[in-house]
Design an enzyme around this catalytic site. Sequence first.
Site: not given
Ligand code: NAD
Length: 326
Positions: A132, A157
């Site tokens: 991130s 985080y």
């Molecule tokens: N959305 C953003 O702007 C952004 C920015 C930087 C990094 N990220 C990273 O991208 C990734 C996805 O983000 P997102 O926005 O799609 O979030 P999201 O919460 O929609 O997706 C994450 C998914 O992982 C699942 N999950 C969480 N813990 C789990 C576990 N212990 N076992 C199995 N499944 C699990 C959740 O149920 C969820 O469906 C994350 O790693 C996040 O840190 C996102």
Amino acid sequence: MKYLITGGAGFIGSHLSEELLKQGHDIISIDNFNDYYDPLLKQKNYASVQNTAKENGCFYMLYKGDIRDKKIIEEIFSKHSIDGVVSLAANAGVRPSIQDPLYYVDVNLMGLTNLLEASKKHNVKGFVFISSSSVYGNNKKVPFSENDIVDNPISPYAATKKAGELLCYTYHALYDMNIACLRYFTVYGPRQRPDLAINKFTRLMLENQPIPMYGDGTTARDYTYVSDIVDGTIKALNYVSKKDKHIYDIFNLGGSHPISLRDLINVISNTMNKKAVINQLPMQAGDVDMTYSDYSHAKEILNYEPKIRIEEGIKQFIEWYMRTQR
Ligand SMILES: NC(=O)c1ccc[n+]([C@@H]2O[C@H](COP(=O)([O-])OP(=O)(O)OC[C@H]3O[C@@H](n4cnc5c(N)ncnc54)[C@H](O)[C@@H]3O)[C@@H](O)[C@H]2O)c1
């Protein structure tokens, strides 16, 4: 190819799975459907990916389980011949990580290590870890480059993401796994997490409620549209899947056009043709002042080039929201 996508029912994971299926790949997925936000939304994402798999005649299977669970991870890797992994499953919120740091460390680091161990054991060569932009903390130099020192994360985080990059390096060094760490800059688009600004502001404006603006509106984010993020992630996955290479690399995936919070609210308000009522509040701990990506490294190595500018992306997001969320 057969890829494992963790967090596959989430916002980005469901889009990535769909695009890989459209390109003819088979997808194995794992998601625990936790209640960080309404799990019904994740069920809908899952149903959409199932349809895409059917339409494209590709194999798709989602395990409902936890990435920290050694048994289920071992079952996945021993049943399916996995060619590459994209590790998206994580606790993703910045502010909640300050309330519950142990939970964040547990999922984001124990879960990741569990996946790296299984990948090592089953000789999976290519691994993509989703990091991130928050690892940059309050970096004063802009735009942020992968060569900048990232030793000052200001939320648990962000610290787990930086630690995740280090763990990935260790597995690369010890076991010659090809690993790319992708630093995503705030991702938005259809299915965006409801806790994130664009989704939250759209809902509040439609409900004629005031928009909480933390700080004076000058904090800025480099927003990246989800189709651009998916494109960059697939390019990184192809890159690490090269069997004859020895790769460990970190890439910024951003849009390189930061927009201030006040301007973002204006773009949403203009697109909806609705006046925004703003409730100004103090800055929140853990929030950085600005994110701004230099993506020249991703452009050079992966041929990554984001296409969707914020005005167009917001328009597409609001169209999706009106069609599906009301
Ligand atoms: N959305 C953003 O702007 C952004 C920015 C930087 C990094 N990220 C990273 O991208 C990734 C996805 O983000 P997102 O926005 O799609 O979030 P999201 O919460 O929609 O997706 C994450 C998914 O992982 C699942 N999950 C969480 N813990 C789990 C576990 N212990 N076992 C199995 N499944 C699990 C959740 O149920 C969820 O469906 C994350 O790693 C996040 O840190 C996102």
